[in-house]
Design a protein around this motif. Structure first.
Motif, PDB file in Angstrom:
ATOM      1  N   LEU A 106       0.719  -1.246  -0.151  1.00 51.39           N
ATOM      2  CA  LEU A 106       0.014  -0.046  -0.192  1.00 51.39           C
ATOM      3  C   LEU A 106       0.850   1.331  -0.249  1.00 51.39           C
ATOM      4  O   LEU A 106       1.396   1.592   0.930  1.00 51.39           O
ATOM      5  CB  LEU A 106      -0.873   0.100   1.174  1.00 51.39           C
TER       6      LEU A 106
ATOM      7  N   MET B  71       0.015   6.471   0.565  1.00 52.34           N
ATOM      8  CA  MET B  71      -1.052   6.856   1.189  1.00 52.34           C
ATOM      9  C   MET B  71      -0.846   8.091   2.102  1.00 52.34           C
ATOM     10  O   MET B  71      -0.209   8.271   2.746  1.00 52.34           O
ATOM     11  CB  MET B  71      -1.575   5.737   2.425  1.00 52.34           C
TER      12      MET B  71
ATOM     13  N   TYR C 113      -6.674  -5.311   2.114  1.00 65.93           N
ATOM     14  CA  TYR C 113      -5.824  -3.979   2.186  1.00 65.93           C
ATOM     15  C   TYR C 113      -6.775  -2.905   2.546  1.00 65.93           C
ATOM     16  O   TYR C 113      -6.310  -1.926   3.064  1.00 65.93           O
ATOM     17  CB  TYR C 113      -5.294  -3.888   0.702  1.00 65.93           C
TER      18      TYR C 113
ATOM     19  N   TYR D 253      -5.609  -0.042   5.126  1.00 68.51           N
ATOM     20  CA  TYR D 253      -5.554   1.351   4.994  1.00 68.51           C
ATOM     21  C   TYR D 253      -6.314   1.958   6.116  1.00 68.51           C
ATOM     22  O   TYR D 253      -6.080   2.778   6.567  1.00 68.51           O
ATOM     23  CB  TYR D 253      -6.525   1.480   3.773  1.00 68.51           C
TER      24      TYR D 253
ATOM     25  N   GLU E  59      -5.140   4.791   8.445  1.00 70.55           N
ATOM     26  CA  GLU E  59      -5.879   6.219   8.476  1.00 70.55           C
ATOM     27  C   GLU E  59      -6.155   6.539   9.808  1.00 70.55           C
ATOM     28  O   GLU E  59      -5.988   7.893  10.196  1.00 70.55           O
ATOM     29  CB  GLU E  59      -6.970   6.263   7.579  1.00 70.55           C
TER      30      GLU E  59
END
Length: 127
Positions: free
Chosen positions: A6, A9, A53, A57, A61
């Motif tokens: 990932l 981000m 995923y 995330y 976050e």
């Protein structure tokens, strides 16, 4: 062994040592790479047996946008510990935090802090 990556981000945060960083905020980006046996985890094509995923995330976050750190090193380590504790089927995780604005004169690319760990590294972190 496989990986889920990932990259990049991006989040707006209020992390930093300086007062202006805490008041005005700044953009950071986070890269996460999760190493785990994908070939056995997805043989039944079921999300419940693999690492989502989306869940990764959302975990990143939430931690990045609800906690404030003076050091991005502390942020990176906290992300690593949180992800290792949440996704126990992984063999290791790599986390990098990119800080785009550093209050120094000059021209430079983002400064990057990277940490890596395995589930056995959780001992002593209170998880």
């Amino acid at each position: 062994m496989g990986t889920i990556k990932l990259p990049n981000m991006r989040f707006y945060t209020y992390n930093g040592v300086l007062k202006a960083e805490n008041e005005l905020g700044q953009q950071i980006s986070v890269d996460v790479t999760i190493h785990y046996p994908i070939e056995t985890a997805v043989k039944d094509d079921d999300l419940e047996t693999t690492v989502s995923y989306v869940d990764v995330y959302e975990t990143v976050e939430k931690l990045v946008t609800t906690r404030q750190f003076k050091l991005i090193e502390s942020l990176a380590q906290s992300l690593l510990v949180k992800l290792l504790s949440q996704f126990q089927q992984v063999t290791s995780i790599d986390v990098s935090v990119h800080k785009f604005y550093i209050p120094l004169p000059g021209i430079y690319d983002p400064f990057i802090i990277s940490v890596s760990g395995t589930p056995s590294d959780l001992e002593g972190w209170g998880y």
